[in-house]
Design a protein around this motif. Structure first.
Motif, PDB file in Angstrom:
ATOM      1  N   ILE A 277       0.852  -1.199   0.000  1.00  0.00           N
ATOM      2  CA  ILE A 277       0.000   0.000   0.000  1.00  0.00           C
ATOM      3  C   ILE A 277       0.886   1.247   0.000  1.00  0.00           C
ATOM      4  N   SER A 278       1.732   1.352  -1.035  1.00  0.00           N
ATOM      5  CA  SER A 278       2.728   2.426  -1.041  1.00  0.00           C
ATOM      6  C   SER A 278       2.089   3.816  -1.049  1.00  0.00           C
ATOM      7  N   ALA A 279       0.944   3.975  -1.715  1.00  0.00           N
ATOM      8  CA  ALA A 279       0.344   5.314  -1.791  1.00  0.00           C
ATOM      9  C   ALA A 279      -0.092   5.780  -0.406  1.00  0.00           C
ATOM     10  N   ILE A 280      -0.673   4.865   0.349  1.00  0.00           N
ATOM     11  CA  ILE A 280      -1.122   5.238   1.696  1.00  0.00           C
ATOM     12  C   ILE A 280       0.090   5.480   2.590  1.00  0.00           C
ATOM     13  N   ALA A 281       1.079   4.593   2.482  1.00  0.00           N
ATOM     14  CA  ALA A 281       2.273   4.749   3.314  1.00  0.00           C
ATOM     15  C   ALA A 281       2.972   6.077   3.009  1.00  0.00           C
ATOM     16  N   ALA A 326      -4.775   9.046 -12.134  1.00  0.00           N
ATOM     17  CA  ALA A 326      -4.074   7.753 -12.137  1.00  0.00           C
ATOM     18  C   ALA A 326      -3.613   7.392 -10.722  1.00  0.00           C
ATOM     19  N   SER A 327      -3.034   8.370 -10.025  1.00  0.00           N
ATOM     20  CA  SER A 327      -2.504   8.095  -8.688  1.00  0.00           C
ATOM     21  C   SER A 327      -3.641   7.781  -7.723  1.00  0.00           C
ATOM     22  N   LYS A 328      -4.749   8.471  -7.914  1.00  0.00           N
ATOM     23  CA  LYS A 328      -5.925   8.214  -7.060  1.00  0.00           C
ATOM     24  C   LYS A 328      -6.417   6.774  -7.280  1.00  0.00           C
ATOM     25  N   LEU A 329      -6.453   6.376  -8.543  1.00  0.00           N
ATOM     26  CA  LEU A 329      -6.878   5.001  -8.862  1.00  0.00           C
ATOM     27  C   LEU A 329      -5.978   3.976  -8.187  1.00  0.00           C
ATOM     28  N   ILE A 330      -4.680   4.265  -8.214  1.00  0.00           N
ATOM     29  CA  ILE A 330      -3.723   3.331  -7.587  1.00  0.00           C
ATOM     30  C   ILE A 330      -4.003   3.227  -6.094  1.00  0.00           C
ATOM     31  N   SER A 331      -4.298   4.350  -5.441  1.00  0.00           N
ATOM     32  CA  SER A 331      -4.505   4.269  -3.993  1.00  0.00           C
ATOM     33  C   SER A 331      -5.758   3.452  -3.676  1.00  0.00           C
ATOM     34  N   TYR A 332      -6.787   3.566  -4.509  1.00  0.00           N
ATOM     35  CA  TYR A 332      -7.986   2.728  -4.301  1.00  0.00           C
ATOM     36  C   TYR A 332      -7.645   1.264  -4.583  1.00  0.00           C
ATOM     37  N   ALA A 333      -6.892   1.035  -5.655  1.00  0.00           N
ATOM     38  CA  ALA A 333      -6.541  -0.348  -6.014  1.00  0.00           C
ATOM     39  C   ALA A 333      -5.734  -0.986  -4.884  1.00  0.00           C
ATOM     40  N   GLN A 334      -4.788  -0.231  -4.327  1.00  0.00           N
ATOM     41  CA  GLN A 334      -3.955  -0.790  -3.251  1.00  0.00           C
ATOM     42  C   GLN A 334      -4.788  -1.034  -1.990  1.00  0.00           C
ATOM     43  N   GLY A 335      -5.661  -0.072  -1.655  1.00  0.00           N
ATOM     44  CA  GLY A 335      -6.510  -0.221  -0.463  1.00  0.00           C
ATOM     45  C   GLY A 335      -7.407  -1.446  -0.598  1.00  0.00           C
ATOM     46  N   ILE A 336      -7.981  -1.635  -1.769  1.00  0.00           N
ATOM     47  CA  ILE A 336      -8.882  -2.773  -1.992  1.00  0.00           C
ATOM     48  C   ILE A 336      -8.089  -4.084  -1.979  1.00  0.00           C
ATOM     49  N   ASP A 337      -6.884  -4.033  -2.523  1.00  0.00           N
ATOM     50  CA  ASP A 337      -6.025  -5.222  -2.494  1.00  0.00           C
ATOM     51  C   ASP A 337      -5.724  -5.611  -1.040  1.00  0.00           C
ATOM     52  N   MET A 338      -5.522  -4.606  -0.215  1.00  0.00           N
ATOM     53  CA  MET A 338      -5.265  -4.875   1.207  1.00  0.00           C
ATOM     54  C   MET A 338      -6.500  -5.506   1.859  1.00  0.00           C
ATOM     55  N   LEU A 339      -7.686  -5.057   1.451  1.00  0.00           N
ATOM     56  CA  LEU A 339      -8.907  -5.667   1.986  1.00  0.00           C
ATOM     57  C   LEU A 339      -8.959  -7.145   1.614  1.00  0.00           C
ATOM     58  N   GLN A 340      -8.538  -7.441   0.382  1.00  0.00           N
ATOM     59  CA  GLN A 340      -8.556  -8.848  -0.053  1.00  0.00           C
ATOM     60  C   GLN A 340      -7.583  -9.688   0.773  1.00  0.00           C
ATOM     61  N   SER A 341      -6.410  -9.136   1.055  1.00  0.00           N
ATOM     62  CA  SER A 341      -5.444  -9.878   1.881  1.00  0.00           C
ATOM     63  C   SER A 341      -5.985 -10.069   3.293  1.00  0.00           C
ATOM     64  N   ALA A 342      -6.634  -9.033   3.825  1.00  0.00           N
ATOM     65  CA  ALA A 342      -7.175  -9.125   5.187  1.00  0.00           C
ATOM     66  C   ALA A 342      -8.301 -10.154   5.246  1.00  0.00           C
ATOM     67  N   ALA A 343      -9.089 -10.222   4.183  1.00  0.00           N
ATOM     68  CA  ALA A 343     -10.203 -11.177   4.166  1.00  0.00           C
ATOM     69  C   ALA A 343      -9.668 -12.600   4.335  1.00  0.00           C
ATOM     70  N   VAL A 344      -8.530 -12.874   3.680  1.00  0.00           N
ATOM     71  CA  VAL A 344      -7.931 -14.203   3.795  1.00  0.00           C
ATOM     72  C   VAL A 344      -7.360 -14.391   5.204  1.00  0.00           C
TER      73      VAL A 344
END
Ligand code: NBP
Length: 478
Positions: A277-281, A326-344
């Motif tokens: 989640i580089s954008a958030i970090a 583009a950068s905004k899209l990446i931050s959403y993509a990364q945040g959602i990817d993190m949700l997927q990892s957390a779900a597992v």
């Protein structure tokens, strides 16, 4: 008269949620540690609906219909545990204790497990929208058991924001899932604000566009792809003139950004999950750097710049808009990817389309973009990464040249764009066929015998670097 719900903790958020519930026809029992807040709320807004005034926890609990629902809206951390400790002896099996504050999801998981052992439901609810949202309709992210949602959901859905007639509230998943999703929402909010800041800095420092003119640019941007609450209020803040000095307000505000902790929690949790989640970090780090005012002052004198001249294209403003998108899209993509990892990791069945849908209204990151994100995850074939959804892959392809131009210009001009640039690095990293991680593994094998896998055959290997450099099959010691 008995109340359908009790609210304890009547500072700004609790008071506004209590008013929202009462305005929607629920009888609300009110309680606050210091009675003065309860009385102040009743004096100012007691006529907005049916309230029951209580002074003690026992009175609060006695005033509720069963199963009892008590919403805690006190300061996150220790105070929530104190209130739970006071409530538990007064409650009966099947009653519901709700924490609507910004609690850490790990605390929520612990509290839920503790209370489940006492046959009580504990529901951690993420609430976004600030003071105004709490009163007029927030975005609501409840966790806890499905059974508790059956008893609580209708109330929460009624007071939530609505988009296209749909409530911005849905059961997120068990134990701490609601608070986790709210935390990631806040992380994305950090990134959203940072990319806006980077766009503002580029327009100001590279193109010399003053805040008043930028206010108009952002207002225009708010009519298109970028339409969102944060872009809308950026236009408002940039257009505001300080009454004392006649200068743009943004020029008299100290350039040091505060934080309350949910961004930091998101990054800590992202590290635990191994989520990139580089954008958030970078957004959290950018706030940290802004706060190092002492070092920044010294740097003015001791650090060289060596900026390079750059020919900005005629479409620089549009380039910046595209890079921002583009950068905004990446931050959403990364945040959602993190949700997927957390779900597992936490065994949550997170419905990404529902989560994106309930972020469409009431919350701080509400944006037009979320409608398309909802669609992407409602499709039969869910993308493994938001960027792979055909609509988004096509959009990124379209804005990519502008994004590269803007990041290159920023680097040459010495204008820091940590999220624009790290998001581009993430994008390029994701699509890169071979990463230098192969070399990293080679180095790890040399200094620590950490072993590696080969591209041509299965198994785990180690090169005997200090011996004859032959390769041996190895037990994986990763
Ligand atoms: P605060 O976070 O400022 O907390 C003040 C409330 O906590 C008062 O009612 C206070 O009672 C009570 N309290 C404290 Br402090 N310690 C207590 C204790 N040991 N026992 C009982 N009560 C105690 O209130 P807020 O700003 O309304 O926020 C409430 C929650 O909502 C927080 O978790 C916050 O992070 C979250 N929040 C969310 C948003 C959002 O947009 N979602 C915005 C702002 C806040 P007293 O009056 O007797 O001192």
């Amino acid at each position: 008269m008995s109340a359908q719900i009790g609210v304890t903790g009547l500072a700004v958020m609790g008071a506004n949620l209590a008013r929202n519930l009462a305005r929607n026809g629920y009888t609300v029992a009110l309680h606050n540690r210091s009675v003065a807040k309860t009385d102040a709320l009743l004096a100012a807004h007691g006529d907005e609906g049916d309230f029951i005034r209580t002074e003690t926890m026992a009175e609060l609990v006695e005033s509720l219909e069963k199963p009892r629902r008590v919403l805690i809206m006190v300061k996150a951390g220790g105070p929530v545990d104190s209130v739970i400790d006071a409530l538990v002896p007064l409650m009966e099996p099947g009653d519901i204790i709700i924490d609507g504050g910004n609690s850490n999801f790990q605390d929520t998981r612990r509290r839920e497990a503790d209370l489940a052992r006492k046959d009580l439901h504990f529901v951690g609810v993420g609430v976004s929208g600030g003071e105004e949202g709490a009163l007029l309709g927030p975005s609501i992210m409840p966790g806890g058991s499905k059974e508790s949602y059956d008893a609580l959901g209708p109330l929460l859905e009624k007071i939530s924001a609505k988009v296209d007639g749909q409530p911005c509230c849905a059961w997120i998943g068990t134990d701490g899932a609601g608070h986790f999703v709210k935390m990631v929402h806040n992380g994305i909010e950090y990134a959203d604000m940072q990319v806006i800041g980077e766009a503002y800095d580029l327009l100001r420092s590279a193109a010399g566009i003053e805040p008043a003119a930028q206010s108009e640019i952002f207002a225009k941007w708010n009519e298109g792809q970028l339409a969102s609450f944060l872009i809308e209020i950026t236009a408002e803040v940039l257009g505001h003139v300080d009454a004392k000095t006649g200068k743009p307000l943004v020029d008299v505000i100290v350039d040091s950004a505060g934080q309350k902790g949910t961004g930091r929690w998101t990054v800590q949790s992202g590290l635990d999950l191994g989520s990139p989640i580089s954008a958030i970090a970078e957004s959290v780090f950018a706030r940290g750097l802004s706060s190092q005012r002492g070092q920044r002052a010294i740097a003015q004198d001791v650090l060289a710049g060596h900026e390079l001249p750059v020919e900005l294209g005629a479409d620089f403003v549009e380039d910046v808009r595209q890079a921002l998108y583009a950068s905004k899209l990446i931050s959403y993509a990364q945040g959602i990817d993190m949700l997927q990892s957390a779900a597992v990791e936490y065994n949550w069945d997170l419905k990404l389309d529902e989560i994106a849908s309930l972020w469409r209204g009431g919350c701080i990151i509400r944006a037009e973009l979320l409608k398309d994100i909802t669609k992407a995850y409602a499709a039969d074939e869910k993308p493994a990464n938001l960027l792979f959804a055909p609509a988004f892959a096509a959009e990124i392809a379209q804005v990519l040249p502008a994004w590269r131009r803007v990041v290159s210009a920023a680097v040459q001009l010495g204008i820091p764009v940590p999220v624009f640039s790290s998001s581009l690095a993430y994008y390029d990293g994701l699509r890169r066929k071979r990463l230098p991680a192969a070399l990293t593994q080679g180095l790890r094998d040399l200094f620590g015998a950490h072993t590696y896998n080969r591209v041509d055959v299965g198994g785990t290997f180690h090169t005997q670097w200090s011996g004859d450099k032959s390769e041996v099959s190895a037990v994986d010691t990763h």
